[in-house]
Write an enzyme that holds these catalytic residues in place. Structure first.
Site, short mmCIF file in Angstrom:
data_model
loop_
_atom_site.label_atom_id
_atom_site.label_comp_id
_atom_site.label_asym_id
_atom_site.label_seq_id
_atom_site.Cartn_x
_atom_site.Cartn_y
_atom_site.Cartn_z
N GLY A 44 115.90 -12.22 77.81
CA GLY A 44 115.58 -10.83 78.12
C GLY A 44 116.31 -10.22 79.29
N ASN B 159 122.59 -14.78 77.61
CA ASN B 159 123.46 -14.83 76.43
C ASN B 159 123.77 -13.42 75.93
OD1 ASN B 159 123.36 -16.64 73.22
ND2 ASN B 159 124.90 -15.31 74.07
N LYS C 253 117.54 -28.28 74.94
CA LYS C 253 116.78 -27.07 75.22
C LYS C 253 115.83 -26.89 74.04
CE LYS C 253 116.69 -22.17 75.95
NZ LYS C 253 117.27 -20.88 75.55
N GLY D 254 116.92 -11.51 73.57
CA GLY D 254 117.84 -10.48 73.13
C GLY D 254 117.37 -9.06 73.34
#
Length: 257
Positions: free
Chosen positions: A187, A208, A99, A160
């Site tokens: 997001g 996450n 990634k 985040g």
């Protein structure tokens, strides 16, 4: 759900990818990964001791053959640093999947399009399957596809931030133009955000922070899993178009006598 999709030469049934940062403990992380049902788990290379086979993150994930441990180049500030991290991961025995994240600005963590494309071109030539994190830029997404990336991963909003999909119209264009899977990344703060991405036709989403910082991470992971499934079912079954006028759901003529 019998609804598989492919990225490069691997087939997946889960459309929820999960990250491993910000969890309060390795136990919480492991339980959330299991509850999510995810088959793609991202790990920041800067948080892994590649020389230690018992590194606490990798050890607690206890991967099985169906789960892809996807190293990411989080923290890389330019293409050279991202390429170096990817090469280190491959040399340590991790899958040659990456990634790709290049974020030179530590405040907003927005991806650098020029450095991302440079790194992608180098890594693809070296045999990596590259999954780049990008701004929701349809033209950049097409360039990365043409370079040989196996997905594109446009942000919904900054990493985040939990602000949901603020790049909706551009993601729609990327989905229309793309010939490779599109994974909405960054997001997504609520399960409904993930459902919205899937309703648009995204192949998958990556979550996450919203899971890791929840009051109960495993239960939040389960909520996201169900939201992704619901959004995918809705997309597959031709949601009705919006209308500017009312349209009665009960008949106004031919009533029963």
């Amino acid at each position: 759900m019998n609804d598989f999709f492919k990225i490069a030469d691997r087939e997946f049934s889960s459309r929820l990818f999960i990250g491993t940062g910000k969890f309060s403990s390795s136990k919480a992380m492991q339980e959330a990964v299991i509850a999510s049902g995810s088959q793609v788990v991202t790990v920041a290379l800067r948080r892994v001791d590649l020389k230690d086979p018992d590194d606490h993150i990798l050890a607690h994930l206890k991967p099985d053959p169906r789960v892809l441990i996807l190293p990411n180049t989080s923290g890389a500030r330019d293409h050279a640093e991202a390429v170096r991290l990817a090469r280190l991961a491959a040399a340590s025995g991790l899958p040659k999947w990456i990634k790709l994240e290049v974020t030179p600005d530590p405040r907003f963590l927005l991806p650098d399009p020029i450095e991302t494309l440079k790194a992608a071109e180098i890594l693809i030539k070296e045999g990596f399957k590259v999954m780049p994190y990008i701004n929701a830029d349809p033209i950049l997404a097409k360039h990365l596809e043409e370079a040989g990336c196996v997905t594109v991963m446009p942000l919904g909003s900054p990493i985040g931030s939990n602000r949901g999909i603020r790049t909706l119209e551009n993601i729609k264009i990327i989905l229309e133009m793309s010939g490779i899977p599109v994974v909405v990344d960054a997001g997504l703060g609520k399960p409904s955000d993930a459902a919205q991405a899937m309703e648009l036709g995204a192949s998958a989403v990556l979550v996450n922070t919203a899971i890791a910082t929840a009051g109960n991470p495993p239960e939040m992971a389960r909520a996201f899993k169900l939201a992704v499934q619901a959004g995918r079912i809705a997309f597959r079954n031709q949601m009705p178009e919006e209308s500017n006028e009312a349209n009665a759901s009960s008949p106004l003529t031919g009533l029963l006598q």
